[in-house]
Design a protein around this motif. Structure first.
Motif, short mmCIF file in Angstrom:
data_model
loop_
_atom_site.label_atom_id
_atom_site.label_comp_id
_atom_site.label_asym_id
_atom_site.label_seq_id
_atom_site.Cartn_x
_atom_site.Cartn_y
_atom_site.Cartn_z
N GLU A 460 0.80 -1.23 0.00
CA GLU A 460 0.00 0.00 0.00
C GLU A 460 0.84 1.29 0.00
O GLU A 460 0.35 2.32 -0.42
N ASP A 467 -0.79 3.14 12.52
CA ASP A 467 0.49 2.42 12.60
C ASP A 467 1.54 3.31 13.27
O ASP A 467 2.35 2.86 14.07
N PHE A 728 -2.37 -4.25 17.09
CA PHE A 728 -1.59 -3.01 16.94
C PHE A 728 -1.76 -2.10 18.17
O PHE A 728 -0.79 -1.61 18.72
N HIS A 790 6.10 -4.43 8.17
CA HIS A 790 5.21 -3.47 8.82
C HIS A 790 5.83 -3.15 10.18
O HIS A 790 6.12 -4.07 10.94
#
Ligand code: BGC
Length: 889
Positions: A460, A467, A728, A790
């Motif tokens: 992406e 994030d 997360f 990530h």
């Protein structure tokens, strides 16, 4: 002797072309212990040596984030800044730095030069875009100038060349921003590049973010054309000046890059490059784009971070030639090509191989994301040997499949790209796997800080706000991210809508605004899409910056944006009532419990086989029932603290009033959480691990229930076989919540856990970056279709630095350090260094038999408490120290 070093203006070294009110920072170095700054003075002169401004001598110990209150700046002028300091030993030191201003809002003389070639809305995928173009302008200079500056920007991304030499080694100017409101222009010192006589300026423009299908900006008018705006300004020895500007006289031709897309890749035809005489140069059109969105670039550019040689050249079972660089990264390859004319070299990139060792494209394609991520570059040879490196694309990869030629370990390199930032820390210990985890975290940070903070470099490349909320503190402890975040936060401000909403992705581009709006509307909420824990980045990222560096400037600059965001939360609490809600209105009006929320996101037990799309709604609801009210409160209470900080540093009344109002509101939200979310007998609406982690960490548990929450958290970890099960939003607080309930032992167990899901399991499975989901491979060994790069789960580094190395602080900006390493059964030594805003701090402990040794360095202008394992506390000032004790006595 006292010395000053690391002088910075807006947290950069000698920035050129700034349109900001600058601030200055410096560091002190001394041979003496206990050195504290007593006074400072800042004097500013312009390039002619004329005195412009002085702070006067101030009895003030602060060595950073000093603004030049009242200094009136002139455009395109260099200013020298002299810092003079005295210290607690009566010594003094001075040092100078400089910065140069940009247009400061003054009008450009140049017109936008716009490509006349056919241009349509871009499509995703390799080879589907129009050719990149080269804008060219020649000029004759009467003699070699003493000063030359190029000011330039583009619609697309560009590389500028003077007389066939690149003006610098940056990529992807003019940066990814909210173009409708903010388009950076760059300033280059080209004094060495220009010469007497004829000079040629070439600006090569590819699609970049501006024109790419996946990142197209939200703009009413977009004619999908490449365009440039530039001014080359020179000054001769006699003081006279000349200027060359873009306009309709600028020529433009389609060049050898036949198509280029940030996701799809680049197609380069070397035959066209070789035959430049055949290029068809056309005059430009003048673009009516205006100048209102232009601003001198803040923050460093994207540059090559390093070059990596292959660790292996493999032949896969399918017969593919695959180069393994041994490291997952963001970047592209540089390859020596020597094949006959017309020969095609195909470079395909991927992060992991499949179970059998074949090339594997792990791009999850869902809801439009991942479409067109071909990650492929093709070079067509002219027959001449060349070194090729793509220009207007980058990829997320460790492996490259090369077709069309035989590669050797000498002929190919991977060039890792990242926004240039100084590395601030190091970490090393006696355990190789923990060192590898640290390296993986740093690599994920590097790979995902490319103009903006991105979620992942291969799928992406999007500025997902949540994030960074999770990771910002760790980021600041690894690299100097101040000016990088400053730029991204400006984007956030540009993206805030009329309701005060901060979107879940910033810049909010491509299909994200539609996806966001739809999810919002389907939940009955107006405005652009957001989620708790994502939009909250507007408050939490600046606050993390403040915590690490003491930066009050970012708090001041982002204040209105933060305030509008927390006001939005407060309104949502007041106005939104869930269907069938039986809560007392007094409680309900302070809870954020309606709307669209991602919840914790990627809780391991809920996403064993990648993102569980089928049950996504239910999964999100199972944790947003606590994440929304908690992060709503977190933003409001943090904003209250920020107002109080600014009230104290500026003495302004509105801050004082806000501090009171928002602290009061936060208190009501906290009470509402305790009464409305936690039941009287101490139950949470969900039994996920994070449901206990977050209230414990944030002190949201009523006194009488604390014991119960602690037991619940421990039970949850045990039920998961001592593995983590937070997503997360829960993970940054998991380990600290355990320390808080007196179970650091359990936190260490999670850290050292090797079963999946865990950090070290990724290391054991060969990870070289941090994975999106803890489950990178299924039980049969097939790689997941999610990203392997990530940074979110890498936030554990912040905890490791504080709790394993033992380097911590209890003061914003590390003015007072707390050094408290505790030996454990896992390590025999550990070393952490961190360049604080005051200077270098370091902790190095070793354990041999029972002999424990500690070397510590405390920077000037800081003090520290050093707590030894035997309980002794030493209060020290700056300097280097050694301590020893025997463990177990
Ligand atoms: C991104 C994430 C992001 C998430 C939000 C994903 O596709 O890669 O990192 O935060 O969506 O749901």
């Amino acid at each position: 002797m006292l010395k000053l070093y690391d002088l910075q203006v807006i947290h950069e070294r000698n920035p050129l072309g700034i349109d900001e009110i600058p601030y200055v920072s410096w560091k002190l170095d001394s041979d003496w212990q206990n050195t504290m700054q007593q006074t400072y003075q800042i004097d500013v002169t312009d390039e002619r040596g004329t005195y412009c401004w002085s702070s006067g001598q101030k009895a003030d110990g602060r060595n950073c984030f000093h603004t030049f209150e009242g200094l009136r700046l002139q455009p395109k002028t260099r200013y020298d800044v002299r810092i003079s300091v005295t210290d607690s030993h009566g010594e003094s030191a001075s040092e100078s730095t400089w910065f140069e201003t940009g247009f400061l809002g003054k009008r450009w003389e140049a017109d936008w030069s716009c490509s006349p070639f056919r241009s349509t809305k871009r499509k995703p995928g390799f080879g589907k875009q129009q050719p990149a173009v080269i804008f060219r302008q020649k000029c004759k200079l009467k003699e070699k100038p003493v000063k030359a500056r190029l000011y330039a920007t583009a619609h697309g991304v560009y590389e500028a060349m003077i007389n066939q030499q690149k003006v610098d080694d940056r990529s992807f100017a003019p940066e990814h921003t909210v173009y409708a409101k903010l388009l950076c222009y760059q300033t280059y010192d080209v004094t060495d590049a220009v010469r007497a006589g004829e000079n040629t300026l070439d600006i090569h423009v590819g699609d970049g973010w501006y024109l790419c299908a996946a990142t197209r900006p939200q703009m009413k008018k977009n004619d999908h054309r490449h365009a440039v705006l530039f001014q080359l300004e020179v000054e001769y020895a006699d003081g006279s000046r000349e200027r060359m500007v873009s306009g309709e006289h600028t020529l433009v031709a389609e060049g050898p890059i036949r198509s280029a897309d940030l996701f799809g890749g680049e197609l380069y035809d070397g035959r066209i490059e070789a035959d430049q005489d055949a290029w068809s140069w056309k005059p430009c059109k003048v673009g009516n784009y205006g100048y209102a969105n232009l601003q001198g670039q803040v923050g460093a550019p994207v540059k090559p971070k390093c070059s990596l040689a292959p660790v292996a050249i493999l032949q896969s079972p399918k017969g593919e030639q695959i180069v393994d660089f041994g490291q997952n990264m963001a970047g592209r390859v540089r390859i020596k090509i020597d094949v006959p004319a017309g020969g095609e070299i195909i470079l395909e990139h991927c992060e992991v191989l499949d179970k059998e060792g074949n090339f594997f494209n792990n791009i999850m394609s869902a809801g439009g994301v991942g479409k067109g991520c071909d990650q492929k570059d093709v070079y067509i040879s002219s027959g001449k040997p060349v070194v090729y490196e793509p220009h207007f694309t980058y990829h997320g990869f460790r492996f490259v499949k090369v077709t069309g030629m035989k590669v050797t370990s000498e002929s190919i390199r991977a060039i890792a790209l990242s926004t240039e930032k100084e590395e601030l820390g190091t970490f090393e210990c006696s355990d190789a796997s923990l060192n590898r985890l640290y390296s993986n975290i740093c690599w994920s940070q590097r790979s995902n800080m490319l103009s903006i903070p991105t979620d992942c470099p291969q799928r992406e490349k999007a500025g997902w706000t949540g994030d960074m909320l999770v990771y910002s503190k760790t980021a600041m402890l690894n690299e100097d991210c101040t000016s990088f975040f400053d730029r991204w936060l400006k984007n956030m401000t540009c993206d805030q809508d009329e309701y005060g909403i901060i979107p879940m992705v910033t810049p909010n581009v491509g299909s994200y605004p539609i996806i966001g709006k739809f999810s919002h509307l389907s939940n009955g909420v107006k405005g652009q899409g957001t989620s708790s824990g994502w939009g909250d980045a507007a408050v939490i990222v600046p606050y993390s910056m403040y915590e690490v560096t003491g930066d009050t400037e970012v708090l001041r600059i982002q204040y209105e944006t933060m305030k509008r965001w927390v006001d939005y939360i407060i309104t949502r609490c007041k106005e939104g009532t869930p269907k069938g809600c039986t809560r007392d209105k007094e409680v309900e009006q302070y809870l954020w419990d309606t709307g669209y929320h991602y919840g914790e996101w990627l809780v391991p037990s809920q996403n064993k086989n990648g993102i569980d799309m089928k049950n996504l709604k239910q999964i999100m609801a199972s944790s947003s029932c606590y994440t929304a009210p908690i992060f709503g409160w977190y933003s409001v209470s943090t904003f209250g603290k920020i107002a109080a900080i600014l009230a104290e540093t500026s003495g302004e009344g509105t801050y004082t009033e806000d501090a009171r109002l928002y602290a009061d509101q936060a208190e009501k939200m906290k009470n509402a959480f305790c009464k409305g979310v936690i039941t009287e007998d101490g139950m949470m609406p969900s039994d996920l691990m994070g449901a206990y982690v977050l209230p414990i960490y944030f002190d949201l548990v009523p006194e009488q229930l604390k014991e119960r929450f602690a037991q619940k958290l421990v039970a949850s970890i045990e039920a998961h076989d001592n593995t983590m099960d937070t997503g997360f939003l829960g993970t940054p607080y998991l380990m600290d919540s355990l320390v808080k309930i007196g179970r650091k032992d359990l936190a260490l167990k999670l850290l050292w856990q090797r079963k999946s899901p865990s950090w070290l399991c990724e290391v054991d499975q060969g990870g070289t970056t941090i994975w999106e989901n803890c489950f990178g491979y299924d039980e049969q060994g097939n790689p997941s279709s999610l990203s392997f790069n990530h940074y979110a789960f890498g936030c554990v580094a912040d905890w490791i630095y504080r709790n394993v190395a033992g380097l911590d602080t209890d003061t914003p900006g590390y003015r007072h350090l707390v050094i408290h390493p505790e030996p454990d059964q896992y390590l025999t030594c550990c070393k952490r260094t961190f360049m604080t805003e005051q200077g270098l701090s370091s902790v190095h402990w070793t354990l041999e038999d029972q002999n424990w040794n500690l070397e510590v360095e405390i920077p000037c202008n800081a003090t520290a408490d050093i707590i030894l394992p035997n309980g002794e506390v030493h209060k020290v000032g700056s300097g280097k120290y050694h301590f020893a004790c025997v463990i177990g006595d």
